[in-house]
Scaffold this motif. Sequence first.
Motif, short mmCIF file in Angstrom:
data_model
loop_
_atom_site.label_atom_id
_atom_site.label_comp_id
_atom_site.label_asym_id
_atom_site.label_seq_id
_atom_site.Cartn_x
_atom_site.Cartn_y
_atom_site.Cartn_z
N GLU A 60 28.51 -34.05 85.49
CA GLU A 60 28.47 -32.85 86.55
C GLU A 60 28.21 -31.70 85.73
OE1 GLU A 60 28.79 -33.62 89.47
OE2 GLU A 60 29.63 -35.58 89.82
N LEU A 61 28.82 -31.29 84.64
CA LEU A 61 28.50 -30.19 83.91
C LEU A 61 26.98 -29.89 83.63
CD1 LEU A 61 31.43 -29.87 81.41
CD2 LEU A 61 30.88 -28.11 82.98
N LEU A 62 26.51 -30.83 83.15
CA LEU A 62 24.94 -30.70 82.93
C LEU A 62 24.14 -30.49 84.47
CD1 LEU A 62 25.42 -32.06 80.03
CD2 LEU A 62 23.54 -33.23 80.41
N ALA A 114 41.88 -34.32 90.50
CA ALA A 114 40.65 -33.59 91.09
C ALA A 114 39.53 -34.32 90.76
CB ALA A 114 40.64 -32.35 90.10
N ARG A 115 38.41 -34.33 91.53
CA ARG A 115 37.21 -34.95 91.16
C ARG A 115 36.52 -34.54 90.18
NH1 ARG A 115 35.83 -38.38 95.16
NH2 ARG A 115 33.60 -38.37 94.86
N PRO A 116 35.49 -35.18 89.51
CA PRO A 116 34.70 -34.74 88.13
C PRO A 116 33.93 -33.33 88.58
CG PRO A 116 34.25 -37.18 88.49
CD PRO A 116 35.07 -36.57 89.57
N ARG A 117 33.43 -33.39 89.84
CA ARG A 117 32.87 -32.13 90.33
C ARG A 117 33.59 -30.83 90.08
NH1 ARG A 117 27.09 -31.66 90.74
NH2 ARG A 117 26.59 -30.00 91.99
N GLU A 118 34.91 -30.97 90.56
CA GLU A 118 35.96 -30.16 90.57
C GLU A 118 36.23 -29.51 89.37
OE1 GLU A 118 38.35 -30.75 94.80
OE2 GLU A 118 38.44 -32.38 93.22
N CYS A 119 36.36 -30.77 88.25
CA CYS A 119 36.78 -30.21 86.98
C CYS A 119 35.68 -29.59 86.40
CB CYS A 119 37.09 -31.67 86.07
SG CYS A 119 38.62 -32.59 86.98
N ALA A 120 34.37 -30.04 86.57
CA ALA A 120 33.26 -29.30 85.94
C ALA A 120 33.40 -27.87 86.31
CB ALA A 120 31.99 -30.10 86.40
#
Length: 201
Positions: free
Chosen positions: A23-25, A153-159
């Motif tokens: 997600e970060l990328l 938290a979903r990965p997108r939220e963490c990112a």
Amino acid sequence: MTSGRIVFLNGTSSSGKSSIARELLDILDDGVFFHLAVDGFNAMRTKRELDPGELDAALRRTRMGFHRSIAAMADAGNDLVVDHVLSEPWRLLDCLAVLRPENVLFVGVHCPPQELARREKARGDRPSGLAEHQFDLVHTHGDYDVECDTSTARPRECAQRIKEALAHAPRPTAFSRLRERHLPELSGATGAVGEGRPTPP
């Protein structure tokens, strides 16, 4: 040459680090980021069976090489998202020694044991109990720039949270504080590859 930034994700196996990295990328839009994962380095190793002593030595060399590859990529100006499991104290010490602490955003990726066990079983590609074994080891240093819990938290939220933290990186960073605490002899050093830093025990 300006050294690259390092978003350093630390958590147990199955805690969600790789999902956050992907997600970060996707959302980091102020540079060219590379995802470096310790599992990717492990996957490059020969497939022949090794006896326990040989395997332990190979794994240690792998981790040390991984840390220095991170440093070399960053020192060449590349921005990185690193995915690691700091389940042995020497791994953190080695990273503190070889990376430029002021360029590292240290991220704690958390997940409760019950959810880790569920994910591990669902994946089917990890030894049973691996995450449970790592759970009490990976966060013992107790200092991060930002933390997230992938069970809430979903990965997108963490990112997204990590992206915001990267834009307002704290000074001193968690890596700087940890280096001062654990490697005071290196305080003030930049941490570039090849500066003759000590090898961890």
